[in-house]
Design a protein around this motif. Structure first.
Motif, mmCIF file in Angstrom:
data_model
loop_
_atom_site.group_PDB
_atom_site.id
_atom_site.type_symbol
_atom_site.label_atom_id
_atom_site.label_comp_id
_atom_site.label_asym_id
_atom_site.label_seq_id
_atom_site.Cartn_x
_atom_site.Cartn_y
_atom_site.Cartn_z
ATOM 1 N N GLU A 1 5.083 -8.414 15.935
ATOM 2 C CA GLU A 1 6.095 -7.933 16.874
ATOM 3 C C GLU A 1 6.293 -6.417 16.792
ATOM 4 O O GLU A 1 6.505 -5.760 17.810
ATOM 5 C CB GLU A 1 7.423 -8.642 16.618
ATOM 6 N N THR A 2 6.260 -5.864 15.589
ATOM 7 C CA THR A 2 6.531 -4.426 15.421
ATOM 8 C C THR A 2 5.273 -3.576 15.437
ATOM 9 O O THR A 2 5.336 -2.372 15.175
ATOM 10 C CB THR A 2 7.288 -4.170 14.103
ATOM 11 N N CYS A 3 4.133 -4.208 15.702
ATOM 12 C CA CYS A 3 2.841 -3.492 15.708
ATOM 13 C C CYS A 3 2.572 -2.817 14.359
ATOM 14 O O CYS A 3 2.115 -1.666 14.305
ATOM 15 C CB CYS A 3 2.791 -2.467 16.842
ATOM 16 N N GLY A 4 2.881 -3.543 13.300
ATOM 17 C CA GLY A 4 2.537 -3.070 11.969
ATOM 18 C C GLY A 4 3.605 -2.291 11.238
ATOM 19 O O GLY A 4 3.389 -1.894 10.086
ATOM 20 N N TYR A 5 4.760 -2.070 11.856
ATOM 21 C CA TYR A 5 5.830 -1.315 11.177
ATOM 22 C C TYR A 5 6.662 -2.262 10.308
ATOM 23 O O TYR A 5 7.853 -2.457 10.516
ATOM 24 C CB TYR A 5 6.705 -0.586 12.192
ATOM 25 N N TRP A 6 6.001 -2.830 9.321
ATOM 26 C CA TRP A 6 6.655 -3.824 8.467
ATOM 27 C C TRP A 6 5.891 -3.907 7.159
ATOM 28 O O TRP A 6 4.685 -3.626 7.115
ATOM 29 C CB TRP A 6 6.683 -5.194 9.163
ATOM 30 N N GLY A 7 6.611 -4.277 6.090
ATOM 31 C CA GLY A 7 5.974 -4.488 4.802
ATOM 32 C C GLY A 7 5.838 -5.968 4.544
ATOM 33 O O GLY A 7 4.995 -6.619 5.139
ATOM 34 N N ARG A 8 6.730 -6.517 3.708
ATOM 35 C CA ARG A 8 6.723 -7.959 3.506
ATOM 36 C C ARG A 8 7.958 -8.420 2.750
ATOM 37 O O ARG A 8 8.588 -7.641 2.030
ATOM 38 C CB ARG A 8 5.468 -8.403 2.784
ATOM 39 N N GLU B 1 0.823 -1.218 0.000
ATOM 40 C CA GLU B 1 0.000 0.000 0.000
ATOM 41 C C GLU B 1 0.857 1.268 0.000
ATOM 42 O O GLU B 1 0.400 2.336 -0.412
ATOM 43 C CB GLU B 1 -0.932 0.016 1.226
ATOM 44 N N ASP B 2 2.095 1.155 0.454
ATOM 45 C CA ASP B 2 3.020 2.292 0.434
ATOM 46 C C ASP B 2 3.644 2.505 -0.936
ATOM 47 O O ASP B 2 4.391 3.482 -1.128
ATOM 48 C CB ASP B 2 4.148 2.086 1.465
ATOM 49 N N ARG B 3 3.355 1.595 -1.866
ATOM 50 C CA ARG B 3 3.858 1.696 -3.228
ATOM 51 C C ARG B 3 5.378 1.885 -3.282
ATOM 52 O O ARG B 3 5.869 2.920 -3.750
ATOM 53 C CB ARG B 3 3.170 2.842 -3.979
ATOM 54 N N PRO B 4 6.127 0.896 -2.811
ATOM 55 C CA PRO B 4 7.590 1.038 -2.889
ATOM 56 C C PRO B 4 8.088 1.197 -4.309
ATOM 57 O O PRO B 4 9.089 1.877 -4.543
ATOM 58 C CB PRO B 4 8.109 -0.252 -2.240
ATOM 59 N N ASP B 5 7.383 0.591 -5.288
ATOM 60 C CA ASP B 5 7.782 0.777 -6.680
ATOM 61 C C ASP B 5 7.626 2.230 -7.108
ATOM 62 O O ASP B 5 8.500 2.807 -7.749
ATOM 63 C CB ASP B 5 6.966 -0.143 -7.597
ATOM 64 N N GLY B 6 6.492 2.839 -6.724
ATOM 65 C CA GLY B 6 6.282 4.250 -7.034
ATOM 66 C C GLY B 6 7.253 5.152 -6.311
ATOM 67 O O GLY B 6 7.689 6.181 -6.841
ATOM 68 N N LEU B 7 7.611 4.766 -5.076
ATOM 69 C CA LEU B 7 8.592 5.535 -4.312
ATOM 70 C C LEU B 7 9.925 5.568 -5.046
ATOM 71 O O LEU B 7 10.530 6.632 -5.214
ATOM 72 C CB LEU B 7 8.771 4.918 -2.924
ATOM 73 N N VAL B 8 10.370 4.400 -5.507
ATOM 74 C CA VAL B 8 11.654 4.326 -6.210
ATOM 75 C C VAL B 8 11.592 5.125 -7.506
ATOM 76 O O VAL B 8 12.496 5.922 -7.810
ATOM 77 C CB VAL B 8 12.046 2.869 -6.495
ATOM 78 N N GLN B 9 10.535 4.935 -8.278
ATOM 79 C CA GLN B 9 10.430 5.617 -9.563
ATOM 80 C C GLN B 9 10.322 7.127 -9.401
ATOM 81 O O GLN B 9 10.959 7.893 -10.134
ATOM 82 C CB GLN B 9 9.231 5.081 -10.345
ATOM 83 N N GLY B 10 9.519 7.571 -8.431
ATOM 84 C CA GLY B 10 9.386 9.009 -8.202
ATOM 85 C C GLY B 10 10.677 9.626 -7.715
ATOM 86 O O GLY B 10 11.066 10.722 -8.149
ATOM 87 N N MET B 11 11.366 8.912 -6.815
ATOM 88 C CA MET B 11 12.636 9.407 -6.298
ATOM 89 C C MET B 11 13.674 9.483 -7.408
ATOM 90 O O MET B 11 14.369 10.482 -7.578
ATOM 91 C CB MET B 11 13.100 8.491 -5.161
ATOM 92 N N ALA B 12 13.768 8.416 -8.224
ATOM 93 C CA ALA B 12 14.741 8.393 -9.311
ATOM 94 C C ALA B 12 14.459 9.505 -10.312
ATOM 95 O O ALA B 12 15.387 10.123 -10.860
ATOM 96 C CB ALA B 12 14.729 7.038 -10.004
ATOM 97 N N GLY B 13 13.178 9.782 -10.546
ATOM 98 C CA GLY B 13 12.804 10.817 -11.489
ATOM 99 C C GLY B 13 13.158 12.211 -11.044
ATOM 100 O O GLY B 13 13.177 13.141 -11.864
ATOM 101 N N SER B 14 13.438 12.380 -9.758
ATOM 102 C CA SER B 14 13.803 13.706 -9.247
ATOM 103 C C SER B 14 15.312 13.924 -9.218
ATOM 104 O O SER B 14 15.769 15.013 -8.868
ATOM 105 C CB SER B 14 13.241 13.891 -7.836
#
Length: 276
Positions: free
Chosen positions: A212-219, A169-182
């Motif tokens: 264990e982390t109360c949700g602070y994890w992806g997969r 849901e955090d869209r790590p793919d979009g994060l990488v692409q948006g960051m690289a594009g900047s």
């Protein structure tokens, strides 16, 4: 995004495991607590190779910085989700090549903040920023980062052992692409994260980490899913694969389908749609 909107905790909770402190334990560090150690042991009960995967990721990070600084002339680095200081941090590797190398460390974990500002800000060319790595616009636009990093020139952004902390849901793919594009053309991105070919193992590790982390994890993801993060980027030799083998001078045996490994590589931002 303003400082007020950059909502990161300043409170260290020693009763709830922290991914940053768990990673410290896997690396043999001592800045962790009983809750972190308990969570690590639960993970190792499912996938005992994860301890070595964490160490492989650390070695990959150091080799990537060395290669980018020495062979590609990179003098600016931003490590997103840096965690707690460990042996041979990014600025130490880069500044051995050129003392003028500039490094920004970014992490939201309050324990990482406590040790980062005292250990990682070792000289005028290093900076620790307490921020959520998902908010790259805030990070790159921060006045202190802008004073240290010239975004008109190539920058290496390091996302090592961190994207498995982000849910789909955090869209790590979009994060990488948006960051690289900047970034300026000729910049670089280094990425690795936990992968496993067996869905049952991925799900079991994820369940423990979420609990264990109360949700602070992806997969934990598959190789194909992590490979998609590099879409539009020019992957450097030797390509994508087990981080333990990347420019290490050794050949690792292909992991079995049920084995978790740190997997990824280093890529360049080309001119055009993926770059400025």
């Amino acid at each position: 995004m303003s400082e007020r909107e950059n909502r990161v905790s300043l409170t260290i909770d020693v009763t709830t495991p922290s991914v940053a402190r768990m990673y410290d334990w896997f690396l043999g560090g001592v800045e962790n607590y009983e809750a972190d150690q308990r969570a690590c042991k639960r993970v190792l009960d499912i996938a005992p190779e994860i301890r070595q995967a964490a160490r492989s990721g650390r070695g990959f990070l150091q080799r990537a910085v060395q290669v980018l600084a020495k062979e590609y002339g990179v003098r600016q680095f931003i490590e997103l989700g840096c965690g707690l200081p460990a042996h041979d941090n990014v600025h130490q590797v880069a500044q051995r090549v050129d003392p003028r190398s500039r490094v920004v460390y970014v992490d939201a974990d309050p324990t990482a903040l406590a040790y980062g500002r005292t250990t990682l800000q070792e000289n005028a060319n290093t900076l620790f920023l307490h921020a959520d790595m998902r908010h790259t616009g805030y990070v790159f636009g921060h006045r202190n980062v802008q004073q240290l990093i010239d975004f008109r020139e190539p920058v290496a952004v390091l996302m090592v052992s961190v994207l498995h902390c982000l849910a789909d849901e955090d869209r790590p793919d979009g994060l990488v692409q948006g960051m690289a594009g900047s970034l300026a053309p000729g910049s670089f991105v280094a990425i690795s994260q936990l992968v496993c070919g067996a869905s049952a193992v991925r799900d079991a590790v994820g369940m423990v980490m979420q609990e264990e982390t109360c949700g602070y994890w992806g997969r934990v993801r598959s190789e194909e899913q992590v490979g998609a993060f590099f879409s539009g980027l020019e992957v450097l030799p030797p390509g994508l694969g087990d981080a333990a083998a990347w420019r290490s001078g050794s050949v690792t045996a292909p992991p079995s389908s049920g084995t978790c490994v740190e997997w990824g590589g280093v890529a360049r931002v080309p001119p055009g749609p993926a770059g400025l």
